[in-house]
Structure formats: structure tokens, C-alpha cells
Motif scaffolding. Structure first.
Motif, PDB file in Angstrom:
ATOM      1  N   ASP A  74       0.782  -1.238   0.000  1.00 39.04           N
ATOM      2  CA  ASP A  74       0.000   0.000   0.000  1.00 39.04           C
ATOM      3  C   ASP A  74       0.816   1.291   0.000  1.00 39.04           C
ATOM      4  OD1 ASP A  74       1.002  -0.361   2.518  1.00 39.04           O
ATOM      5  OD2 ASP A  74      -0.874  -0.023   3.573  1.00 39.04           O
ATOM      6  N   ARG A  95      -1.757   4.268  -3.926  1.00 37.34           N
ATOM      7  CA  ARG A  95      -2.943   4.737  -4.639  1.00 37.34           C
ATOM      8  C   ARG A  95      -3.377   6.041  -3.972  1.00 37.34           C
ATOM      9  NH1 ARG A  95      -4.304   3.288  -9.142  1.00 37.34           N
ATOM     10  NH2 ARG A  95      -6.428   3.508  -9.802  1.00 37.34           N
ATOM     11  N   LEU A  96      -3.434   7.115  -4.719  1.00 35.32           N
ATOM     12  CA  LEU A  96      -3.728   8.444  -4.179  1.00 35.32           C
ATOM     13  C   LEU A  96      -5.236   8.666  -4.186  1.00 35.32           C
ATOM     14  CD1 LEU A  96      -0.860  10.273  -6.058  1.00 35.32           C
ATOM     15  CD2 LEU A  96      -0.852   9.427  -3.701  1.00 35.32           C
ATOM     16  N   ARG A  97      -5.891   8.224  -3.127  1.00 39.15           N
ATOM     17  CA  ARG A  97      -7.362   8.234  -3.097  1.00 39.15           C
ATOM     18  C   ARG A  97      -7.967   9.547  -2.597  1.00 39.15           C
ATOM     19  NH1 ARG A  97      -6.184   2.751  -2.039  1.00 39.15           N
ATOM     20  NH2 ARG A  97      -7.231   1.419  -3.546  1.00 39.15           N
ATOM     21  N   THR A  98      -7.265  10.248  -1.730  1.00 37.29           N
ATOM     22  CA  THR A  98      -7.848  11.467  -1.158  1.00 37.29           C
ATOM     23  C   THR A  98      -7.061  12.700  -1.609  1.00 37.29           C
ATOM     24  OG1 THR A  98      -6.452  11.459   0.821  1.00 37.29           O
ATOM     25  CG2 THR A  98      -8.490  10.158   0.914  1.00 37.29           C
ATOM     26  N   GLN A 101      -3.821  12.926   0.383  1.00 32.91           N
ATOM     27  CA  GLN A 101      -2.760  12.053  -0.124  1.00 32.91           C
ATOM     28  C   GLN A 101      -2.138  12.637  -1.394  1.00 32.91           C
ATOM     29  OE1 GLN A 101      -5.014   8.410  -0.537  1.00 32.91           O
ATOM     30  NE2 GLN A 101      -3.978   7.487   1.244  1.00 32.91           N
ATOM     31  N   LEU A 102      -2.976  13.179  -2.257  1.00 25.40           N
ATOM     32  CA  LEU A 102      -2.490  13.776  -3.493  1.00 25.40           C
ATOM     33  C   LEU A 102      -1.597  14.976  -3.197  1.00 25.40           C
ATOM     34  CD1 LEU A 102      -2.556  13.727  -6.587  1.00 25.40           C
ATOM     35  CD2 LEU A 102      -4.586  15.183  -6.473  1.00 25.40           C
ATOM     36  N   ARG A 127      -5.524  12.215  -8.709  1.00 22.49           N
ATOM     37  CA  ARG A 127      -6.323  11.658  -7.619  1.00 22.49           C
ATOM     38  C   ARG A 127      -6.905  10.317  -8.069  1.00 22.49           C
ATOM     39  NH1 ARG A 127     -10.903  14.605  -3.990  1.00 22.49           N
ATOM     40  NH2 ARG A 127     -11.405  12.790  -2.751  1.00 22.49           N
ATOM     41  N   ASP A 128      -6.870   9.372  -7.176  1.00 24.77           N
ATOM     42  CA  ASP A 128      -7.261   7.986  -7.421  1.00 24.77           C
ATOM     43  C   ASP A 128      -6.341   7.321  -8.441  1.00 24.77           C
ATOM     44  OD1 ASP A 128      -8.764   5.874  -6.516  1.00 24.77           O
ATOM     45  OD2 ASP A 128     -10.116   5.960  -8.221  1.00 24.77           O
ATOM     46  N   GLY A 129      -5.154   7.904  -8.601  1.00 19.24           N
ATOM     47  CA  GLY A 129      -4.159   7.328  -9.501  1.00 19.24           C
ATOM     48  C   GLY A 129      -3.052   6.649  -8.711  1.00 19.24           C
ATOM     49  N   ASP A 130      -2.148   6.048  -9.428  1.00 17.55           N
ATOM     50  CA  ASP A 130      -1.013   5.336  -8.856  1.00 17.55           C
ATOM     51  C   ASP A 130       0.169   6.296  -8.739  1.00 17.55           C
ATOM     52  OD1 ASP A 130       0.960   3.497  -8.195  1.00 17.55           O
ATOM     53  OD2 ASP A 130       0.248   1.999  -9.607  1.00 17.55           O
ATOM     54  N   SER A 131       0.869   6.267  -7.624  1.00 15.32           N
ATOM     55  CA  SER A 131       1.993   7.182  -7.426  1.00 15.32           C
ATOM     56  C   SER A 131       3.289   6.690  -8.073  1.00 15.32           C
ATOM     57  CB  SER A 131       2.223   7.432  -5.935  1.00 15.32           C
ATOM     58  OG  SER A 131       2.515   6.234  -5.251  1.00 15.32           O
TER      59      SER A 131
END
Length: 193
Positions: A74, A95-98, A101-102, A127-131
Motif C-alpha cells: 500500500d 494509490r492516491l485516493r484522497t 494524499q495527493l 487523484r485515485d491514480g497510482d503514485s
């Protein structure tokens, strides 16, 4: 060994110098050149030992920069090493969900790109993408090239030259603890050291 993927991306260093350094440390590794001037390296070290190795490598090769990446289920951990010290150490959600986090990932991306002396346009994080792709792009490497690999996984793959994905490793070398390069698959023609 853990089940996380971990490796180095070495910028600004010649392959032969990296091999010599590995031999002087008696550290085995897998090495793949490219793209560009990036060397992808999976030494037989992880965790704090990998961080110390990256710092030592950047000290030994003063114009080089070393990006260490470690992927867990994670999170993505990256550190940038130059001139014998760790310039930046970051951990971001995989995973940048919020929005938070972004925002944190964008700040971390800026710190890492500054530590690597990255001159180009910074990759975009969504947002909601993979870092992973954004951080690895700072070193000029595409995620699919390295994201799932570790020293332990490469040792396992080396034992199966007939596997369906064996062609993927044709440009990889195995560097033994003396710094001598060998073909990825034992018995294949040796590569030049």
C-alpha cells in the motif's frame, strides 16, 4: 527477504564504475542499462542496508544520483542520495485516493525531483491514480520496467530460462560479489565486464 519490490536507479554513473563499486563492497546485484543514462540496479541489500549502500555509492561516484524505491502492498518509499548523503526520503500512498494524499504526494515529488536535480517538467499525479509512475519517471524509467522486481524475484527468475517471460530479462546482467558481470541466465553467453 520481504516480498516488497525494491531497487535502485543510478543516474550519472558508468556501468563499469558501478560494477567496481559492487565488487569493492562484495555485493552481488542484478543490473540493467537504460533507458537513457539510467542504470537499474537490484543489489542484494534491502531496508536500511539498501539505504546505506545507496549513500555509499553516491559518495564513491560524486556526480551520480541514486534513487532507491521500495514498493509494499500500500505504499511507495523513495529516497534520493547524492554526494554521500540522503537528500530526501519520502513515503507516499501507492494509490492516491484522497485530496490530502495527493497533496502530500505532490510535495514529496517536488522534494525528490529537487534532490535528483531533475530539470524537466514534473510528472503529473492524479487523484485515485497510482503514485509509482510519477516518481519513477523522475529518473527516466517507466514503471513496467522495474516496479515488480526485487533481488529475490530476479534470483528466482534466473533459475527458469524457459519461463514464458524469460525474454524480458535478456538485457539484464548478474554482477557477482567480485564485481564480474555474467549473463542473466547461467550457461548463456557471458556479457562483457
Amino acid at each position: 527477504m520481504s516480498d516488497s519490490a525494491q531497487g535502485f536507479i543510478v543516474l550519472g554513473a558508468a556501468r563499469t564504475k558501478v560494477q567496481r563499486w559492487l565488487g569493492s563492497r562484495q555485493l552481488s546485484a542484478f543490473l540493467a542499462a537504460g533507458p537513457g543514462k539510467a542504470l537499474r540496479l537490484w543489489p542484494h541489500a534491502e531496508g536500511e542496508a539498501a539505504e546505506e549502500a545507496a549513500t555509499a555509492l553516491s559518495r564513491e561516484l560524486p556526480k551520480s544520483r541514486v534513487l532507491v524505491f521500495s514498493l509494499t502492498e500500500d505504499s511507495l518509499r523513495v529516497s534520493a542520495h547524492a554526494d554521500g548523503s540522503c537528500q530526501s526520503r519520502e513515503e507516499v500512498a501507492l494509490r492516491l485516493r484522497t485530496a490530502k494524499q495527493l497533496s502530500q504526494a505532490h510535495a514529496a515529488l517536488q522534494r525528490v525531483s529537487t534532490a535528483l536535480d531533475f530539470k524537466g517538467h514534473r510528472p503529473t499525479l492524479l487523484r485515485d491514480g497510482d503514485s509509482r509512475p510519477g516518481f519513477l519517471a523522475l529518473a527516466g524509467v517507466k514503471e513496467e520496467d522495474i516496479a515488480s522486481l526485487s533481488h529475490a524475484r530476479l534470483v528466482e527468475a534466473r533459475q527458469h530460462p524457459d519461463a514464458p517471460d524469460a525474454a524480458r530479462f535478456q538485457d539484464f546482467s548478474y554482477i557477482d560479489a567480485q564485481g564480474k558481470a555474467h549473463a542473466f541466465f547461467p550457461g548463456a553467453p557471458a556479457q562483457e565486464s
